[in-house]
Write an enzyme that holds these catalytic residues in place. Structure first.
Site, PDB file in Angstrom:
ATOM      1  N   GLY A 227       0.804  -1.097  -0.051  1.00 25.38           N
ATOM      2  CA  GLY A 227       0.041   0.009  -0.062  1.00 25.38           C
ATOM      3  C   GLY A 227       0.810   1.109   0.086  1.00 25.38           C
ATOM      4  N   PRO A 269       5.155  -5.340  -2.057  1.00 20.98           N
ATOM      5  CA  PRO A 269       4.720  -4.178  -2.794  1.00 20.98           C
ATOM      6  C   PRO A 269       4.595  -4.517  -4.284  1.00 20.98           C
ATOM      7  CG  PRO A 269       6.955  -3.907  -1.993  1.00 20.98           C
ATOM      8  CD  PRO A 269       6.428  -5.348  -1.580  1.00 20.98           C
ATOM      9  N   GLY A 270       3.620  -4.032  -4.771  1.00 19.19           N
ATOM     10  CA  GLY A 270       3.517  -3.882  -6.285  1.00 19.19           C
ATOM     11  C   GLY A 270       3.606  -2.449  -6.870  1.00 19.19           C
ATOM     12  N   ARG A 307      -6.816   2.632 -15.925  1.00 18.89           N
ATOM     13  CA  ARG A 307      -6.868   3.149 -14.451  1.00 18.89           C
ATOM     14  C   ARG A 307      -7.647   4.414 -14.256  1.00 18.89           C
ATOM     15  NH1 ARG A 307      -2.518   4.214 -11.954  1.00 18.89           N
ATOM     16  NH2 ARG A 307      -3.222   3.256  -9.740  1.00 18.89           N
ATOM     17  N   CYS A 337     -14.970   3.003 -28.549  1.00 18.81           N
ATOM     18  CA  CYS A 337     -16.134   3.485 -28.576  1.00 18.81           C
ATOM     19  C   CYS A 337     -16.904   3.543 -27.297  1.00 18.81           C
ATOM     20  CB  CYS A 337     -16.935   2.743 -29.850  1.00 18.81           C
ATOM     21  SG  CYS A 337     -16.151   3.157 -31.294  1.00 18.81           S
ATOM     22  N   GLU A 338     -16.416   4.123 -26.390  1.00 21.20           N
ATOM     23  CA  GLU A 338     -16.941   4.420 -25.151  1.00 21.20           C
ATOM     24  C   GLU A 338     -16.395   5.818 -24.859  1.00 21.20           C
ATOM     25  OE1 GLU A 338     -17.615   2.008 -22.295  1.00 21.20           O
ATOM     26  OE2 GLU A 338     -17.840   0.362 -23.598  1.00 21.20           O
ATOM     27  N   TYR A 365      -0.261  -2.077 -12.870  1.00 16.62           N
ATOM     28  CA  TYR A 365      -1.663  -2.106 -13.346  1.00 16.62           C
ATOM     29  C   TYR A 365      -2.211  -1.480 -14.507  1.00 16.62           C
ATOM     30  CZ  TYR A 365      -1.363  -3.359  -8.332  1.00 16.62           C
ATOM     31  OH  TYR A 365      -1.009  -3.806  -7.285  1.00 16.62           O
TER      32      TYR A 365
HETATM   33  C1  LIG Z   1      -2.255  -6.195  -4.735  1.00 17.98           C
HETATM   34  C2  LIG Z   1      -1.535  -6.555  -3.554  1.00 17.98           C
HETATM   35  C3  LIG Z   1      -0.608  -6.162  -3.128  1.00 17.98           C
HETATM   36  C4  LIG Z   1       0.083  -4.996  -3.840  1.00 17.98           C
HETATM   37  O1  LIG Z   1      -0.394  -3.788  -3.617  1.00 17.98           O
HETATM   38  P1  LIG Z   1       0.336  -2.387  -4.311  1.00 17.98           P
HETATM   39  O2  LIG Z   1      -0.832  -1.300  -3.793  1.00 17.98           O
HETATM   40  O3  LIG Z   1       0.428  -2.437  -5.677  1.00 17.98           O
HETATM   41  O4  LIG Z   1       1.434  -2.197  -3.492  1.00 17.98           O
HETATM   42  C5  LIG Z   1      -0.065  -6.618  -2.073  1.00 17.98           C
HETATM   43  N1  LIG Z   1      -0.631  -7.613  -1.291  1.00 17.98           N
HETATM   44  C6  LIG Z   1      -1.805  -8.085  -1.715  1.00 17.98           C
HETATM   45  C7  LIG Z   1      -2.234  -9.299  -1.049  1.00 17.98           C
HETATM   46  C8  LIG Z   1      -2.455  -7.608  -2.866  1.00 17.98           C
HETATM   47  O5  LIG Z   1      -3.573  -8.255  -3.188  1.00 17.98           O
END
Ligand SMILES: *Cc1c(COP(=O)(O)O)cnc(C)c1O
Length: 411
Positions: A227, A269-270, A307, A337-338, A365
């Protein structure tokens, strides 16, 4: 992206030349930025036993997974298919944690058979898991501490109405299920959703999680999810990792001392790792002056980057063809076409048809959520690694669109 001699560069490579070489629209990822982000976390938590698991749903190209493996990361997988990708990328099962939500017991059994760590987020599955495996397969428990991570409703996961995690108010029931089945709890986890705006709110969640953690005597790790917020606008707020590092390290060490064991502190983290490393480059097909605004219509749309339309996210947009032209106000839209508006009232260097626009924060994402809507091909992906560009996914073609379609004999 840096402006050098009037040309924008990504990781030292001229961005316009990438479009000439690989076509438009195009996703480009700068590995140096991914590494810098990874290093920020390891730097801020250098005083604990840290383990980072890249949440690969953000960007699942296998080369990105392999790059994170090289950095020493594990993988957070949310589906059995992501587990499969991570194994294919060369991760050992021990370096993969599977954190699904609302999947079937049979998918979880499939994951158990691969040997990865299993994170369970509801009591129903936990009970079934206990009946099936008893003390044979350790599990991690996803707790919902009911604190608000912040961010848009659609990406917030820690609140009271959230479908994620086992509510902290169900601790008694949770412990009963675990004791009855003699289950082995190796980890405890929370993921409060994207966009932590306030470190202190995060630490409040931490307190709740750690309070729950003392009920389990065989823990190996505490997983604090993710997060971390990244900046989207030039002067946007973002999670202060160093501040979080100092405060959480202190608290975690104190916890481990009382617990009587040095546990692993995990993050998954993603967005933080890949968002800013990615750029999406697209060509302006049409400039359309209306009575209300000037539209810049691109050779892409919500099929490639959803997004802004899906959860109002902001992507900074610049005109890389005209770094020094005077700025004007544009509404940047797609060709679907939206109504697919990327941004309203954007101040951009004056755009001519044929110019290339660059979207920032296009690592997380973006490609991962791309589709074939309107029967458009998904773009190519390029990775910039140590000053060289590599094509890591081909642009799709007509065969890809028809690949799984069966031309039946009915007609
Ligand atoms: C999506 C997800 C993340 C990554 O969240 P980010 O906001 O992209 O860092 C981490 N843990 C779980 C379980 C998730 O579903």
């Amino acid at each position: 992206m840096e402006l050098i001699n009037n040309r924008y560069q990504i990781g030292g490579i001229d961005a316009m030349s990438l479009v000439e070489k690989y076509g438009s629209p195009l996703y480009v990822y700068d590995n140096a930025k991914m590494k810098a982000q990874y290093d920020k976390i390891t730097g801020a938590f250098n005083d604990v036993n840290l383990k980072i698991n890249y949440a690969c749903k953000a960007l699942t190209n296998i080369n990105v997974l392999r790059f994170f493996k090289k950095l020493g990361s594990g993988i957070d997988a949310v589906s059995i298919q992501e587990v499969g990708l991570a194994l294919k990328a060369g991760f050992s099962p021990d370096d993969i944690i599977y954190t699904p939500n609302c999947v079937s017991m049979s998918e979880i059994e499939e994951a158990v058979n691969t040997g990865v760590h299993i994170n369970i987020d509801n009591l129903s599955i936990l009970e079934q898991f206990g009946h099936t495996y008893g003390d044979k397969v350790p599990v991690c428990i996803r707790i919902n501490p009911h604190i608000l991570g912040g961010g848009h409703d659609k990406i917030s996961t820690g609140h009271i109405d959230s479908k994620f995690g086992i509510s902290i108010y169900q601790m008694r029931h949770l412990l009963r299920v675990i004791e009855t089945n003699n289950m082995q709890i190796e980890g405890i986890h929370m993921h409060t959703g994207s966009d932590i705006l306030d470190v202190d709110v995060f630490l409040r969640g931490t307190e709740i999680l750690l309070e729950a953690a003392v009920s389990f005597r065989e823990l190996k790790y505490v997983d604090f999810g993710s997060g971390f917020k990244v900046p989207y606008k030039p002067d946007d707020i973002f999670t202060d990792i160093d501040d979080l590092g100092r405060k959480l390290t202190k608290r975690f060490k104190e916890f481990c001392k009382n617990y009587g064991k040095d546990l692993v502190l995990m993050f998954e983290p993603g967005k933080f790792l890949v968002s800013e490393a990615g750029y999406f480059l697209a060509t302006v097909n049409v400039i359309k002056q209306t009575t209300a605004t000037v539209f810049a219509g691109l050779d892409t749309g919500l099929n490639h980057l959803i997004r802004p339309m899906f959860y109002d996210s902001y992507h900074h947009i610049i005109n890389i063809s005209k770094p020094h032209a005077k700025t004007r106000i544009y509404t940047v839209v797609g060709y679907i076409c939206e109504t697919d508006t990327f941004g309203w009232n954007r101040k951009i260097n004056e755009i001519a048809e044929g110019d290339i626009l660059a979207f920032y924060n296009a690592g997380a994402y973006c490609y991962a959520m791309a589709s074939n809507y309107n029967s458009r091909f998904r773009p190519a992906e390029v990775m910039v690694h140590e000053g060289k560009d590599y094509l890591i996914r081909k642009r799709e073609n007509m065969d890809d669109l028809l690949h799984n379609q069966i031309e039946s004999e009915i007609f």
